[in-house]
Design an enzyme around this catalytic site. Structure first.
Site, mmCIF file in Angstrom:
data_model
loop_
_atom_site.group_PDB
_atom_site.id
_atom_site.type_symbol
_atom_site.label_atom_id
_atom_site.label_comp_id
_atom_site.label_asym_id
_atom_site.label_seq_id
_atom_site.Cartn_x
_atom_site.Cartn_y
_atom_site.Cartn_z
ATOM 1 N N HIS A 75 -2.083 -13.470 8.261
ATOM 2 C CA HIS A 75 -2.989 -12.543 7.594
ATOM 3 C C HIS A 75 -4.414 -12.963 7.973
ATOM 4 O O HIS A 75 -4.753 -14.155 7.872
ATOM 5 C CB HIS A 75 -2.856 -12.643 6.076
ATOM 6 C CG HIS A 75 -1.646 -11.972 5.498
ATOM 7 N ND1 HIS A 75 -0.377 -12.234 5.917
ATOM 8 C CD2 HIS A 75 -1.531 -11.044 4.510
ATOM 9 C CE1 HIS A 75 0.476 -11.495 5.218
ATOM 10 N NE2 HIS A 75 -0.198 -10.763 4.362
ATOM 11 N N GLU A 86 -8.364 -9.317 6.034
ATOM 12 C CA GLU A 86 -8.018 -8.413 4.924
ATOM 13 C C GLU A 86 -9.233 -8.441 3.983
ATOM 14 O O GLU A 86 -9.968 -7.467 3.868
ATOM 15 C CB GLU A 86 -6.749 -8.900 4.211
ATOM 16 C CG GLU A 86 -6.338 -8.065 3.003
ATOM 17 C CD GLU A 86 -5.155 -8.671 2.220
ATOM 18 O OE1 GLU A 86 -4.883 -9.879 2.358
ATOM 19 O OE2 GLU A 86 -4.518 -7.912 1.441
ATOM 20 N N HIS A 115 6.266 -8.264 2.277
ATOM 21 C CA HIS A 115 6.586 -9.489 1.541
ATOM 22 C C HIS A 115 7.779 -9.157 0.652
ATOM 23 O O HIS A 115 7.662 -8.294 -0.235
ATOM 24 C CB HIS A 115 5.407 -9.929 0.686
ATOM 25 C CG HIS A 115 4.160 -10.170 1.489
ATOM 26 N ND1 HIS A 115 3.794 -11.425 1.932
ATOM 27 C CD2 HIS A 115 3.210 -9.317 1.942
ATOM 28 C CE1 HIS A 115 2.661 -11.326 2.615
ATOM 29 N NE2 HIS A 115 2.286 -10.064 2.642
ATOM 30 N N ASP A 118 3.394 -3.827 2.830
ATOM 31 C CA ASP A 118 2.875 -5.060 2.224
ATOM 32 C C ASP A 118 3.688 -5.471 0.984
ATOM 33 O O ASP A 118 4.606 -6.277 1.108
ATOM 34 C CB ASP A 118 1.382 -4.897 1.890
ATOM 35 C CG ASP A 118 0.615 -6.218 1.868
ATOM 36 O OD1 ASP A 118 1.192 -7.250 2.225
ATOM 37 O OD2 ASP A 118 -0.584 -6.199 1.491
ATOM 38 N N ASP A 119 3.323 -4.950 -0.180
ATOM 39 C CA ASP A 119 4.020 -5.281 -1.449
ATOM 40 C C ASP A 119 4.281 -3.978 -2.192
ATOM 41 O O ASP A 119 3.618 -3.676 -3.196
ATOM 42 C CB ASP A 119 3.127 -6.196 -2.296
ATOM 43 C CG ASP A 119 2.760 -7.470 -1.560
ATOM 44 O OD1 ASP A 119 3.623 -8.368 -1.473
ATOM 45 O OD2 ASP A 119 1.633 -7.546 -1.038
ATOM 46 N N HIS A 179 5.213 -5.803 8.192
ATOM 47 C CA HIS A 179 4.385 -6.515 7.205
ATOM 48 C C HIS A 179 4.899 -6.149 5.820
ATOM 49 O O HIS A 179 4.496 -5.141 5.237
ATOM 50 C CB HIS A 179 2.915 -6.118 7.396
ATOM 51 C CG HIS A 179 1.961 -6.868 6.504
ATOM 52 N ND1 HIS A 179 0.620 -6.990 6.804
ATOM 53 C CD2 HIS A 179 2.141 -7.524 5.327
ATOM 54 C CE1 HIS A 179 0.017 -7.684 5.848
ATOM 55 N NE2 HIS A 179 0.914 -8.013 4.936
#
Ligand code: ADE
Ligand code: ZN
Length: 334
Positions: free
Chosen positions: A196, A199, A18, A277-278, A16
């Site tokens: 997703h 969340e 991005h 994630d980011d 996961h």
């Protein structure tokens, strides 16, 4: 072996991630200058100082603004190579990269530029670091299903290089069922499907992602804890959850890491994985997510090994490759 050395040595997959969320402010400014693009911030320091988020949307607003610096295939290559260098240093053996083509095509960037840059980086990362990787095209759920179909159309000539599709962006008010027909088409095309869900959105979105979109993994999924029947189902079916602890704290899904439910989900028998994630926006790459979570939740070495094993088992790879990594994992002493 100290905790960080142990965590680095654990062979793990990042599932996961991005790629646009790995754009560090330094590279953002270098690309903006190279491409003569204006950013809403004046300096790297001012950009980092803006990274205080109230919720998912307040993050997404900045994330889409920063992505404006990415224009040419070379930019996407540079972005992904910077990520692979960090992933390699963290002991990642396999990475599945989400990319958001609509963020770029809406600005006039060609779909092929995005894919060419990312794919060249994937090959280079295999040669330079021995990292295996996959590309997963994410549809933006705040846009229409029709827009998603137009994006899929642009992706068709490149499908040999795209392993799966996902669903991301603003969750509340954009349930998975909005994309039922699009995901049905993607499944017909033989693409892996993830989404997703849970969340910021309710547990019902997780159920829809499973039953309507028929996804193989849930990204985040932490709000499943609010629905005991769903929790039991996720455990029974061993649906992988790609949990992102530092992201969840930064976006205020949990007030602190100590209050994160990752250990509770593990204890309930769910197939939980740890991901970043980011990472450029949330203060840590995957190793830092493992390390801080291990400390905050007092995870044992057996639990950390289970998390890494789950990531390898949930990866979209062939069994031979998976078996090699699992053997390395099992051979690792405490
Ligand atoms: N896009 C990038 N990061 C995301 C996240 N955590 N949730 C939804 N969409 C995203
Ligand atoms: Zn995400």
């Amino acid at each position: 072996m100290d905790l960080t050395t142990y965590l680095r040595a654990l062979p793990k997959a990042e599932l996961h991630l991005h790629i646009e969320g790995t754009l560090e402010p330094e590279l953002m400014f270098a690309l903006a200058e190279r491409n003569q693009v204006a950013l809403p911030w004046h300096s790297v320091e001012e950009t980092r100082a803006a990274y205080a988020f109230a919720d998912l949307q307040s993050f997404l607003d900045l994330y889409y603004a920063g992505a404006a610096a990415l224009i040419h295939a070379q930019d996407f290559f540079d972005l992904a190579m910077a990520y692979f260098a960090r992933a390699h240093a963290d002991g990642v053996v396999h990475a599945e990269l989400f990319f958001d083509p609509q963020t770029h095509t809406a600005r006039g960037v060609a779909f092929a530029s995005v894919l060419d840059g990312l794919e060249r980086a994937c090959s280079e990362a295999r040669e330079r670091y021995g990292i295996s990787s996959r590309l997963i095209l994410c549809f933006l759920r705040h846009l229409s299903e029709e827009d998603g179909f137009a994006t899929l159309e642009q992706a068709l000539p490149h499908l040999a290089r795209i392993h799966g599709v996902g669903l991301d962006s603003s969750e509340q008010g954009h349930p998975p069922s909005k994309f039922a027909r699009l995901f049905a088409r993607c499944r017909e095309l033989g693409l892996h499907c993830v989404a997703h869900a849970g969340e910021e959105g309710p547990p019902a979105y997780i159920v829809e992602a499973l039953d309507v979109l028929k996804v193989e993994r849930i990204d985040h999924g932490v709000r499943a804890a609010e629905d005991p029947a769903l929790l039991a189902r996720l455990a029974r079916e061993q649906v992988p959850l790609t949990v992102c602890p530092l992201s969840n704290v930064k976006l205020r899904v949990f007030p602190t890491l100590q209050q994160h439910n990752l250990k509770a989900l593990l204890d309930a028998g769910l197939k939980v994985t740890i991901n970043s994630d980011d990472p450029a926006y949330f203060g840590g790459y995957v190793l830092e997510n493992y390390r801080q979570t291990a400390e905050a939740l007092q995870l044992s070495r057996a639990e950390l090994q289970r998390l890494a094993r789950n990531s390898l088992e949930a990866a979209f790879v062939g069994d031979a490759e998976r078996a090699l990594w699992l053997a390395r994992l099992e051979a690792l002493a405490d």
